[in-house]
Design a protein around this motif. Sequence first.
Motif, PDB file in Angstrom:
ATOM      1  N   GLY A  86       0.551  -1.229  -0.117  1.00 43.84           N
ATOM      2  CA  GLY A  86      -0.246   0.104  -0.019  1.00 43.84           C
ATOM      3  C   GLY A  86       0.690   1.377   0.021  1.00 43.84           C
ATOM      4  N   ASP A  87       0.246   2.402   0.286  1.00 47.01           N
ATOM      5  CA  ASP A  87       0.794   3.796   0.158  1.00 47.01           C
ATOM      6  C   ASP A  87       1.815   3.529   1.454  1.00 47.01           C
ATOM      7  OD1 ASP A  87      -0.424   4.366  -1.962  1.00 47.01           O
ATOM      8  OD2 ASP A  87      -1.990   5.755  -0.685  1.00 47.01           O
ATOM      9  N   HIS A  88       2.917   4.311   1.530  1.00 47.90           N
ATOM     10  CA  HIS A  88       3.938   4.392   2.207  1.00 47.90           C
ATOM     11  C   HIS A  88       4.775   5.698   2.240  1.00 47.90           C
ATOM     12  CE1 HIS A  88       5.216   2.212  -1.318  1.00 47.90           C
ATOM     13  NE2 HIS A  88       6.325   2.953  -1.286  1.00 47.90           N
ATOM     14  N   TRP A  89       5.628   5.820   3.385  1.00 48.97           N
ATOM     15  CA  TRP A  89       6.516   6.959   3.433  1.00 48.97           C
ATOM     16  C   TRP A  89       7.728   6.896   2.415  1.00 48.97           C
ATOM     17  CZ3 TRP A  89       7.539   7.041   9.570  1.00 48.97           C
ATOM     18  CH2 TRP A  89       6.375   7.539  10.290  1.00 48.97           C
ATOM     19  N   GLY A  90       8.309   7.752   2.064  1.00 46.20           N
ATOM     20  CA  GLY A  90       9.424   7.723   1.104  1.00 46.20           C
ATOM     21  C   GLY A  90      10.642   7.318   1.577  1.00 46.20           C
ATOM     22  N   GLN A  91      10.678   7.062   2.997  1.00 43.56           N
ATOM     23  CA  GLN A  91      11.984   6.634   3.554  1.00 43.56           C
ATOM     24  C   GLN A  91      11.617   5.010   3.927  1.00 43.56           C
ATOM     25  OE1 GLN A  91      15.145   6.011   3.701  1.00 43.56           O
ATOM     26  NE2 GLN A  91      15.277   8.455   4.174  1.00 43.56           N
ATOM     27  N   TRP A  92      12.763   4.200   3.788  1.00 42.67           N
ATOM     28  CA  TRP A  92      12.297   2.946   4.320  1.00 42.67           C
ATOM     29  C   TRP A  92      13.591   2.629   5.362  1.00 42.67           C
ATOM     30  CZ3 TRP A  92      14.504   4.193  -0.196  1.00 42.67           C
ATOM     31  CH2 TRP A  92      15.873   3.870  -0.575  1.00 42.67           C
ATOM     32  N   ALA A  93      13.163   1.537   6.180  1.00 42.98           N
ATOM     33  CA  ALA A  93      13.980   1.373   7.358  1.00 42.98           C
ATOM     34  C   ALA A  93      15.211   0.492   6.961  1.00 42.98           C
ATOM     35  CB  ALA A  93      13.353   0.473   8.563  1.00 42.98           C
ATOM     36  N   ALA A  94      16.345   0.700   7.626  1.00 48.04           N
ATOM     37  CA  ALA A  94      17.435  -0.341   7.428  1.00 48.04           C
ATOM     38  C   ALA A  94      17.159  -1.685   7.859  1.00 48.04           C
ATOM     39  CB  ALA A  94      18.549   0.287   8.185  1.00 48.04           C
ATOM     40  N   PHE A  95      17.797  -2.466   7.055  1.00 45.56           N
ATOM     41  CA  PHE A  95      17.468  -3.940   7.197  1.00 45.56           C
ATOM     42  C   PHE A  95      18.182  -4.485   8.384  1.00 45.56           C
ATOM     43  CE2 PHE A  95      17.568  -3.536   2.639  1.00 45.56           C
ATOM     44  CZ  PHE A  95      15.954  -3.342   2.324  1.00 45.56           C
ATOM     45  N   LYS A  96      17.499  -4.656   9.520  1.00 48.71           N
ATOM     46  CA  LYS A  96      18.171  -5.006  10.676  1.00 48.71           C
ATOM     47  C   LYS A  96      17.131  -5.682  11.646  1.00 48.71           C
ATOM     48  CE  LYS A  96      19.227  -2.100  13.776  1.00 48.71           C
ATOM     49  NZ  LYS A  96      19.754  -1.372  14.736  1.00 48.71           N
ATOM     50  N   LYS A  97      17.724  -5.936  13.022  1.00 53.63           N
ATOM     51  CA  LYS A  97      16.556  -6.433  13.990  1.00 53.63           C
ATOM     52  C   LYS A  97      16.512  -5.081  15.116  1.00 53.63           C
ATOM     53  CE  LYS A  97      19.139 -10.664  14.603  1.00 53.63           C
ATOM     54  NZ  LYS A  97      20.033 -11.672  15.179  1.00 53.63           N
ATOM     55  N   TYR A  98      15.186  -4.593  15.293  1.00 48.34           N
ATOM     56  CA  TYR A  98      15.120  -3.449  16.232  1.00 48.34           C
ATOM     57  C   TYR A  98      14.361  -3.831  17.502  1.00 48.34           C
ATOM     58  CZ  TYR A  98      15.525  -0.846  11.738  1.00 48.34           C
ATOM     59  OH  TYR A  98      16.312  -0.110  10.453  1.00 48.34           O
ATOM     60  N   THR A  99      14.628  -2.987  18.488  1.00 42.46           N
ATOM     61  CA  THR A  99      13.929  -3.072  19.580  1.00 42.46           C
ATOM     62  C   THR A  99      12.857  -2.063  19.637  1.00 42.46           C
ATOM     63  OG1 THR A  99      15.718  -1.946  20.988  1.00 42.46           O
ATOM     64  CG2 THR A  99      15.831  -4.327  20.833  1.00 42.46           C
ATOM     65  N   THR A 100      13.148  -1.029  18.860  1.00 45.70           N
ATOM     66  CA  THR A 100      12.168   0.200  18.958  1.00 45.70           C
ATOM     67  C   THR A 100      11.301  -0.054  17.729  1.00 45.70           C
ATOM     68  OG1 THR A 100      13.837   1.922  19.438  1.00 45.70           O
ATOM     69  CG2 THR A 100      12.332   2.484  18.218  1.00 45.70           C
ATOM     70  N   PRO A 101      10.076  -0.019  17.782  1.00 44.73           N
ATOM     71  CA  PRO A 101       9.103  -0.086  16.700  1.00 44.73           C
ATOM     72  C   PRO A 101       9.452   0.698  15.383  1.00 44.73           C
ATOM     73  CG  PRO A 101       7.898  -0.069  18.903  1.00 44.73           C
ATOM     74  CD  PRO A 101       9.201   0.379  19.159  1.00 44.73           C
ATOM     75  N   VAL A 102       9.313  -0.017  14.315  1.00 42.53           N
ATOM     76  CA  VAL A 102       9.464   0.471  12.982  1.00 42.53           C
ATOM     77  C   VAL A 102       8.015   1.018  12.507  1.00 42.53           C
ATOM     78  CG1 VAL A 102      10.269   0.421  10.695  1.00 42.53           C
ATOM     79  CG2 VAL A 102      11.434  -0.759  12.356  1.00 42.53           C
ATOM     80  N   PRO A 103       7.733   2.277  12.350  1.00 40.57           N
ATOM     81  CA  PRO A 103       6.387   2.495  11.819  1.00 40.57           C
ATOM     82  C   PRO A 103       5.888   1.973  10.500  1.00 40.57           C
ATOM     83  CG  PRO A 103       7.793   4.521  12.292  1.00 40.57           C
ATOM     84  CD  PRO A 103       8.617   3.519  12.420  1.00 40.57           C
ATOM     85  N   ARG A 104       4.605   1.379  10.542  1.00 38.28           N
ATOM     86  CA  ARG A 104       4.306   0.520   9.462  1.00 38.28           C
ATOM     87  C   ARG A 104       4.435   1.095   8.182  1.00 38.28           C
ATOM     88  NH1 ARG A 104      -1.146  -2.346  11.380  1.00 38.28           N
ATOM     89  NH2 ARG A 104      -0.257  -4.102  12.877  1.00 38.28           N
ATOM     90  N   GLU A 105       4.161   2.483   8.159  1.00 35.47           N
ATOM     91  CA  GLU A 105       4.434   3.323   6.932  1.00 35.47           C
ATOM     92  C   GLU A 105       5.793   3.404   6.222  1.00 35.47           C
ATOM     93  OE1 GLU A 105       1.049   5.091   9.260  1.00 35.47           O
ATOM     94  OE2 GLU A 105       3.095   4.396   9.518  1.00 35.47           O
ATOM     95  N   MET A 106       6.590   2.984   7.177  1.00 32.71           N
ATOM     96  CA  MET A 106       8.081   2.833   6.855  1.00 32.71           C
ATOM     97  C   MET A 106       8.449   1.536   6.503  1.00 32.71           C
ATOM     98  SD  MET A 106      11.577   3.938   8.782  1.00 32.71           S
ATOM     99  CE  MET A 106      11.673   5.506   8.386  1.00 32.71           C
ATOM    100  N   TYR A 107       8.014   0.382   7.230  1.00 37.78           N
ATOM    101  CA  TYR A 107       8.294  -0.689   6.774  1.00 37.78           C
ATOM    102  C   TYR A 107       7.694  -1.379   5.511  1.00 37.78           C
ATOM    103  CZ  TYR A 107       4.844  -3.498   9.640  1.00 37.78           C
ATOM    104  OH  TYR A 107       3.687  -4.089  10.286  1.00 37.78           O
ATOM    105  N   VAL A 108       6.478  -0.909   5.186  1.00 34.58           N
ATOM    106  CA  VAL A 108       5.708  -1.024   3.888  1.00 34.58           C
ATOM    107  C   VAL A 108       6.847  -0.643   2.748  1.00 34.58           C
ATOM    108  CG1 VAL A 108       3.829  -0.655   2.411  1.00 34.58           C
ATOM    109  CG2 VAL A 108       3.509  -1.157   4.840  1.00 34.58           C
ATOM    110  N   HIS A 109       7.511   0.412   2.890  1.00 35.94           N
ATOM    111  CA  HIS A 109       8.502   0.601   1.773  1.00 35.94           C
ATOM    112  C   HIS A 109       9.451  -0.488   1.758  1.00 35.94           C
ATOM    113  CE1 HIS A 109      10.372   4.052  -0.409  1.00 35.94           C
ATOM    114  NE2 HIS A 109      10.598   2.987  -1.142  1.00 35.94           N
ATOM    115  N   ASP A 110      10.038  -1.098   2.828  1.00 37.61           N
ATOM    116  CA  ASP A 110      10.773  -2.047   2.792  1.00 37.61           C
ATOM    117  C   ASP A 110      10.164  -3.464   2.207  1.00 37.61           C
ATOM    118  OD1 ASP A 110      13.201  -1.925   4.985  1.00 37.61           O
ATOM    119  OD2 ASP A 110      11.621  -0.567   5.697  1.00 37.61           O
ATOM    120  N   LEU A 111       8.820  -3.428   2.412  1.00 34.78           N
ATOM    121  CA  LEU A 111       8.324  -4.804   1.669  1.00 34.78           C
ATOM    122  C   LEU A 111       8.181  -4.476   0.231  1.00 34.78           C
ATOM    123  CD1 LEU A 111       4.968  -5.172   3.717  1.00 34.78           C
ATOM    124  CD2 LEU A 111       7.324  -6.288   4.288  1.00 34.78           C
TER     125      LEU A 111
END
Length: 220
Positions: A86-111
């Motif tokens: 779906g729609d998402h932010w123009g920035q995506w998250a680095a590929f790694k393990k997080y303990t801080t929640p990654v915003p869904r709008e960011m990780y959809v860009h990873d998808l």
Amino acid sequence: MPYELFRGALACALVFVSLGIVGCGEDAPVGPTGPQQTEVLRPDAAPLPGETECRVVKTTNIPVASAAHVELCTDVSYETNPPSGGDHWGQWAAFKKYTTPVPREMYVHDLEHGAVVLSYRCDDACPEVVAALEKVFDEATADPLCLSGGAGPKARLVLTPDKDLDTPIAAAAWGATYTATCIDTPSLAAFVAEAYGKGPESLCYDGVDIEAAPLTCSGN
């Protein structure tokens, strides 16, 4: 335009120019058109706290109608839980393990870039859940596209807590979801292998590490 969004758009543009590819979410094919297919598994495992049965649901070929970039920090509603495109932010998250929640709008860009996102919801500490997801993360097959970058990640994977999940364990790829009320690493690993790399953009350029560079959206 916010700095992080500009930086992400610029990085994406530079990568795609260097690869001779046009687009970065705007002109690429969007994704599956359905009909979606659902498989229900009942592994022989104990249900996690708060659950009444061990149930795994894998859904594939989920229609994705839009993949537009929206302003950083904009809220987006998704039709599946976890989001599968779906729609998402123009920035995506680095590929790694997080303990801080990654915003869904960011990780959809990873998808969109072909990643699989492993996620979990815990009311209290759940080290056994995190350990199981980390095992699947660590044992996933290395991605030649990522390794070709030299210092890049091993694979396009993200591990993150997600308080909005309906189940304790979930995973998502572009057009596919996995949900589980128990720990069943074989089915989760199989989902990762089957759904990996299915996004409309095949890209392993790393994104922003939100733990090293926290977002400035209100509430974060």
